[in-house]
Design a protein around this motif. Structure first.
Motif, PDB file in Angstrom:
ATOM      1  N   PHE A  21       0.837  -1.149   0.073  1.00 62.56           N
ATOM      2  CA  PHE A  21       0.183   0.149   0.196  1.00 62.56           C
ATOM      3  C   PHE A  21       0.815   1.364  -0.125  1.00 62.56           C
ATOM      4  O   PHE A  21       0.513   2.129  -0.988  1.00 62.56           O
ATOM      5  N   THR A  22       1.806   1.099   0.996  1.00 69.76           N
ATOM      6  CA  THR A  22       2.792   2.244   1.012  1.00 69.76           C
ATOM      7  C   THR A  22       3.618   2.399  -0.046  1.00 69.76           C
ATOM      8  O   THR A  22       3.698   3.514  -0.850  1.00 69.76           O
ATOM      9  N   LEU A  23       4.263   1.467  -0.632  1.00 66.37           N
ATOM     10  CA  LEU A  23       5.183   1.535  -1.737  1.00 66.37           C
ATOM     11  C   LEU A  23       4.563   1.837  -3.128  1.00 66.37           C
ATOM     12  O   LEU A  23       4.995   2.816  -3.588  1.00 66.37           O
ATOM     13  N   LEU A  24       3.213   1.627  -3.443  1.00 68.15           N
ATOM     14  CA  LEU A  24       2.700   1.388  -4.485  1.00 68.15           C
ATOM     15  C   LEU A  24       1.477   2.715  -4.635  1.00 68.15           C
ATOM     16  O   LEU A  24       1.241   3.056  -5.757  1.00 68.15           O
ATOM     17  N   GLY A  25       1.388   3.638  -3.574  1.00 59.98           N
ATOM     18  CA  GLY A  25       0.480   4.400  -3.435  1.00 59.98           C
ATOM     19  C   GLY A  25      -1.179   3.906  -3.507  1.00 59.98           C
ATOM     20  O   GLY A  25      -1.945   4.354  -4.430  1.00 59.98           O
ATOM     21  N   GLY A 149       1.138   5.371  -7.611  1.00 54.56           N
ATOM     22  CA  GLY A 149       2.408   5.185  -7.470  1.00 54.56           C
ATOM     23  C   GLY A 149       3.094   4.709  -8.734  1.00 54.56           C
ATOM     24  O   GLY A 149       4.149   4.589  -9.436  1.00 54.56           O
ATOM     25  N   VAL A 150       1.983   3.654  -9.325  1.00 58.82           N
ATOM     26  CA  VAL A 150       2.553   2.911 -10.543  1.00 58.82           C
ATOM     27  C   VAL A 150       1.041   2.937 -11.407  1.00 58.82           C
ATOM     28  O   VAL A 150       0.072   3.317 -10.910  1.00 58.82           O
ATOM     29  N   THR A 151       1.246   2.783 -12.726  1.00 63.00           N
ATOM     30  CA  THR A 151       0.365   2.936 -13.798  1.00 63.00           C
ATOM     31  C   THR A 151      -0.007   1.544 -14.443  1.00 63.00           C
ATOM     32  O   THR A 151      -0.999   1.559 -15.277  1.00 63.00           O
ATOM     33  N   GLY A 152       0.908   0.581 -14.376  1.00 69.10           N
ATOM     34  CA  GLY A 152       0.725  -0.705 -15.263  1.00 69.10           C
ATOM     35  C   GLY A 152       1.565  -1.631 -14.531  1.00 69.10           C
ATOM     36  O   GLY A 152       2.742  -1.718 -14.046  1.00 69.10           O
ATOM     37  N   LEU A 153       1.003  -2.983 -14.710  1.00 68.06           N
ATOM     38  CA  LEU A 153       1.876  -4.164 -14.567  1.00 68.06           C
ATOM     39  C   LEU A 153       2.352  -4.515 -15.892  1.00 68.06           C
ATOM     40  O   LEU A 153       1.860  -4.901 -16.695  1.00 68.06           O
ATOM     41  N   LEU A 154       3.542  -4.388 -16.200  1.00 69.75           N
ATOM     42  CA  LEU A 154       4.253  -4.789 -17.558  1.00 69.75           C
ATOM     43  C   LEU A 154       4.847  -6.151 -17.692  1.00 69.75           C
ATOM     44  O   LEU A 154       4.637  -6.535 -18.688  1.00 69.75           O
ATOM     45  N   GLY A 155       5.335  -6.871 -16.687  1.00 66.86           N
ATOM     46  CA  GLY A 155       5.683  -8.126 -16.895  1.00 66.86           C
ATOM     47  C   GLY A 155       6.081  -8.751 -15.560  1.00 66.86           C
ATOM     48  O   GLY A 155       6.069  -8.437 -14.347  1.00 66.86           O
ATOM     49  N   CYS A 156       6.751  -9.889 -15.822  1.00 67.68           N
ATOM     50  CA  CYS A 156       7.386 -10.741 -14.856  1.00 67.68           C
ATOM     51  C   CYS A 156       8.486 -11.604 -15.138  1.00 67.68           C
ATOM     52  O   CYS A 156       8.449 -11.893 -16.447  1.00 67.68           O
TER      53      CYS A 156
END
Length: 247
Positions: A21-25, A149-156
């Motif tokens: 929660f804190t890391l990613l906003g 804080g992030v706008t998309g999951l790009l990959g793994c």
């Protein structure tokens, strides 16, 4: 087909949930009551049009619990792929002798989980949503609760002693070509530019990294240091054994 969600497994849900929660906003998530069927509790977080999930065992003898006992740390657990035509996907899986370990048919979704021994590296889910822009597993309000804080999951990334063989199998199952990169890694790329990367390791570690798009990676790095998630020895952000990368 595209990568829509990645899940990690933790021994206890709330400590990892609070960190993310804190890391990613993130200010709100969704707890899917359906995962109780698997002896789990979870948190699904909205990352743009994609999702990050944490699962934690609430019972003994769960697949997540066995994986955590083996890894002895928070670790990658599952990859969820969105497909356009589930019936066609299911037929393709049967042709490849890929076993289904769970399946659901509802007006909103058709989905299945496949046996990890038949693909390797992780549990994989194939999901057709109706309508395609929705994502049932994130609840009704996910669009209003997106991370800032992030706008998309790009990959793994998955690590394995024979990454080329693992990538070939995933490519067969997902009907996606594998491409060797200059750095020696092997990548499956999908129509929306999401990707799955395979790299070498001395043992089958499964999902070891997740990459996100961020408007301010430096801010994320600062938050990670404040949370104690920055590892100087590996020059990056880690929650358990999972690297979190931001570009």
């Amino acid at each position: 087909m595209k990568l829509r969600q990645v899940a990690i497994a933790a021994k206890a849900l709330n400590p990892t949930r609070d960190q993310l929660f804190t890391l990613l906003g993130i200010t709100a998530d969704y707890a899917d009551p359906g995962v109780a069927e698997f002896g789990l509790e979870n948190s699904v977080m909205s990352i743009g049009e994609s999702f990050l999930e944490i699962v934690a065992p609430t019972q003994q003898h769960t697949s997540a619990g066995r994986l955590l006992a083996k890894r002895q740390n928070t670790c990658g657990y599952m990859v969820l792929m969105q497909v356009d035509d589930f019936a066609r996907t299911a037929h393709h899986l049967a042709e490849l002798n890929v076993r289904t370990i769970w399946q659901v048919e509802r007006s909103e979704v058709s989905a299945c989980h496949v046996h990890p021994k038949d693909i390797g590296g992780a549990i994989v889910s194939f999901d057709e949503m109706r309508p395609a822009a929705d994502w049932l597993w994130a609840g009704p309000d996910w669009r209003a609760n997106r991370a800032t804080g992030v706008t998309g999951l790009l990959g793994c990334e998955l690590q394995h002693p024979a990454p080329a063989d693992l990538a070939k199998r995933w490519g067969e199952v997902m009907s996606t070509p594998v491409v060797e990169q200059p750095d020696g890694s092997i990548v499956l790329s999908f129509a929306d530019q999401s990707f799955i990367r395979f790299t070498a390791a001395t043992e089958d570690l499964g999902i070891t990294g997740i990459t996100f798009a961020s408007p301010d990676p430096d801010l994320i790095n600062t938050r990670a240091r404040e949370l104690g998630l920055w590892r100087e020895d590996r020059d990056g952000i880690f929650i358990g054994d999972v690297a979190f990368n931001f570009v």
